[in-house]
Design a protein around this motif. Structure first.
Motif, PDB file in Angstrom:
ATOM      1  N   GLN A   1     127.237   8.196 -83.295  1.00 40.04           N
ATOM      2  CA  GLN A   1     127.647   9.600 -84.424  1.00 40.04           C
ATOM      3  C   GLN A   1     127.823   8.902 -85.669  1.00 40.04           C
ATOM      4  O   GLN A   1     127.452   9.656 -87.186  1.00 40.04           O
ATOM      5  N   ALA A   2     128.485   7.740 -85.656  1.00 37.71           N
ATOM      6  CA  ALA A   2     128.888   6.783 -86.959  1.00 37.71           C
ATOM      7  C   ALA A   2     127.271   6.917 -87.881  1.00 37.71           C
ATOM      8  O   ALA A   2     127.956   7.047 -89.046  1.00 37.71           O
TER       9      ALA A   2
ATOM     10  N   ARG B   1     124.685   8.400 -87.765  1.00 36.19           N
ATOM     11  CA  ARG B   1     124.567   9.785 -87.863  1.00 36.19           C
ATOM     12  C   ARG B   1     125.063  10.545 -89.306  1.00 36.19           C
ATOM     13  O   ARG B   1     125.051  11.275 -90.045  1.00 36.19           O
ATOM     14  N   GLU B   2     126.562   9.864 -89.218  1.00 35.85           N
ATOM     15  CA  GLU B   2     127.148  11.000 -90.495  1.00 35.85           C
ATOM     16  C   GLU B   2     127.179   9.626 -91.574  1.00 35.85           C
ATOM     17  O   GLU B   2     127.435   9.733 -92.859  1.00 35.85           O
ATOM     18  N   SER B   3     126.049   8.648 -91.728  1.00 33.95           N
ATOM     19  CA  SER B   3     125.779   7.990 -93.474  1.00 33.95           C
ATOM     20  C   SER B   3     125.570   8.236 -93.698  1.00 33.95           C
ATOM     21  O   SER B   3     124.949   9.186 -93.591  1.00 33.95           O
ATOM     22  N   LYS B   4     126.343   8.291 -95.051  1.00 33.00           N
ATOM     23  CA  LYS B   4     125.379   7.844 -96.229  1.00 33.00           C
ATOM     24  C   LYS B   4     123.666   7.689 -96.801  1.00 33.00           C
ATOM     25  O   LYS B   4     122.673   8.143 -97.039  1.00 33.00           O
TER      26      LYS B   4
ATOM     27  N   GLU C   1     120.766   5.824 -89.179  1.00 35.31           N
ATOM     28  CA  GLU C   1     120.680   5.523 -87.606  1.00 35.31           C
ATOM     29  C   GLU C   1     118.859   5.863 -86.509  1.00 35.31           C
ATOM     30  O   GLU C   1     119.300   4.797 -85.977  1.00 35.31           O
TER      31      GLU C   1
ATOM     32  N   SER D   1     134.024   3.093 -88.475  1.00 35.07           N
ATOM     33  CA  SER D   1     134.378   4.861 -88.176  1.00 35.07           C
ATOM     34  C   SER D   1     134.128   4.715 -86.596  1.00 35.07           C
ATOM     35  O   SER D   1     134.876   5.264 -86.567  1.00 35.07           O
TER      36      SER D   1
END
Length: 355
Positions: free
Chosen positions: A184-185, A187-190, A195, A285
């Motif tokens: 999840q972390a 996937r949310e990374s800039k 991912e 995160s």
């Protein structure tokens, strides 16, 4: 075996003593008296037996500094570990560089190693035995080159020295909850690649450098075969990507502008992306403790072991030439081994012929 030969010349008779011993270069000297030649030969043989093989003139002529400098110029640039070994050899130069090679005894080396062992490591109070052993190996290869190629030493003074004992290999892997949190972390990374890089590491056991170094020319997107040219052990090997990852890579391929050969290009298209900052942020995160990117490799191997994979299968996954490294995961498959024994060997008991 020593031989004493009578040599007659214009200046009279002299005696040549020669000592030949397997694994050592021949030693010879001339004497006016036969008894002196015999005495010299016995002393040389005794030194060899004691591990105190006599040092030649080249060793008295050159310093450790000179040897390391030549090695760094001629040998080191061709090694993958150049950056780390260059730093390690700088430390050896600091500690023993001023010595003549003839003065570089095993005791001097052990004293210097003790000094290295007392120094702080990266973020820890004391450098680990494993790290000290890497320093040890760096100097050992330098001295081997001095023996085999330069002729500056007749034998390696480190030959009989043992490495420090290292703890059993680390096996840190993600449990189910940790895996979900990290995915999840990422996937949310800039970072748009983080991912899929994580998914490749989790499902193939490839090293970070192997993943980031992947090029489009080495991936068959129709079959999922990926060829790794630059491996740690220097042997080309291949791995297989699962269908969900192939689908993600197909999307990346279509979106690529063709300016870079790398699957995960950096700002400079001639180099792969640097994910260090994004990775550390994702780990924080996900609230993971004591977790490094290399532990994804342990995670992949551990999952295979817990699903019943054998040591040879794990070794094949990780690209190990021997089973020794892969054997650290064997304990994770003990439950599978137990079920095999109970299932198979129960038949032996049932069919033992007893009434």
């Amino acid at each position: 075996m020593a031989s004493i030969l009578e040599v007659k010349g214009a200046k009279g008779t002299r005696w040549r003593a020669m000592v030949r011993r397997k694994g050592y270069p021949p030693q010879s000297a001339y004497f006016d008296r036969k008894t002196d030649a015999q005495s010299w030969a016995r002393s040389i043989e005794a030194k060899i037996d004691e591990g105190k093989h006599p040092i030649g003139s080249e060793a008295r002529r050159h310093t450790v500094d000179e040897l390391i400098d030549r090695y760094c110029l001629e040998v080191l640039p061709h090694k993958k570990s150049e950056k780390d070994q260059r730093q390690q050899l700088r430390v050896w130069k600091e500690l023993v560089g001023g010595l003549k090679l003839s003065e570089l005894s095993p005791n001097r080396i052990l004293t210097a190693r003790a000094e290295i062992s007392s120094r702080p490591g990266r973020g820890v109070a004391k450098i680990s035995n494993a790290s000290v052993n890497r320093y040890f190996a760096a100097l050992q290869h330098v001295l081997e080159i001095a023996v085999r190629e330069y002729g500056w030493l007749e034998q390696n003074p480190m030959k009989r020295l043992k490495k420090l004992k290292e703890p059993q290999g680390r096996v840190r892997y993600l449990d189910a909850d940790e895996r979900k949190a990290l995915l999840q972390a990422c996937r949310e990374s800039k970072n748009p690649y983080l991912e899929v890089i994580l998914l490749i590491a989790l499902t193939t056991g490839l090293r970070r450098s192997e993943i980031l170094g992947m090029t489009w020319g080495r991936i068959e997107l129709d079959t999922g075969l990926v060829v790794i040219e630059e491996t740690k052990n220097g042997t080309r090997r291949s791995s297989h990507l699962i269908e969900p990852i192939i689908e993600r890579l197909n999307v990346l391929k279509q979106a690529s502008d063709g300016k870079s050969q790398y699957v995960f290009p950096g700002k400079n298209p001639l180099k792969p992306i640097d994910i260090k900052s994004a990775w550390h942020k994702a780990v924080r995160s996900a609230q993971l403790e004591d977790f490094r990117f290399h532990d994804l490799r342990h995670t992949a191997a551990s999952y295979v072991a817990m699903d019943g994979g054998s040591v040879p299968e794990i070794a094949a996954l990780l690209g190990h030439k021997s089973f020794q490294m892969a054997a650290r995961y064997a304990h994770l498959s003990e439950g599978h081994t137990k079920s095999i024994i109970e299932k198979t060997m129960s038949k032996v008991v049932q069919d033992d012929g007893s009434d």
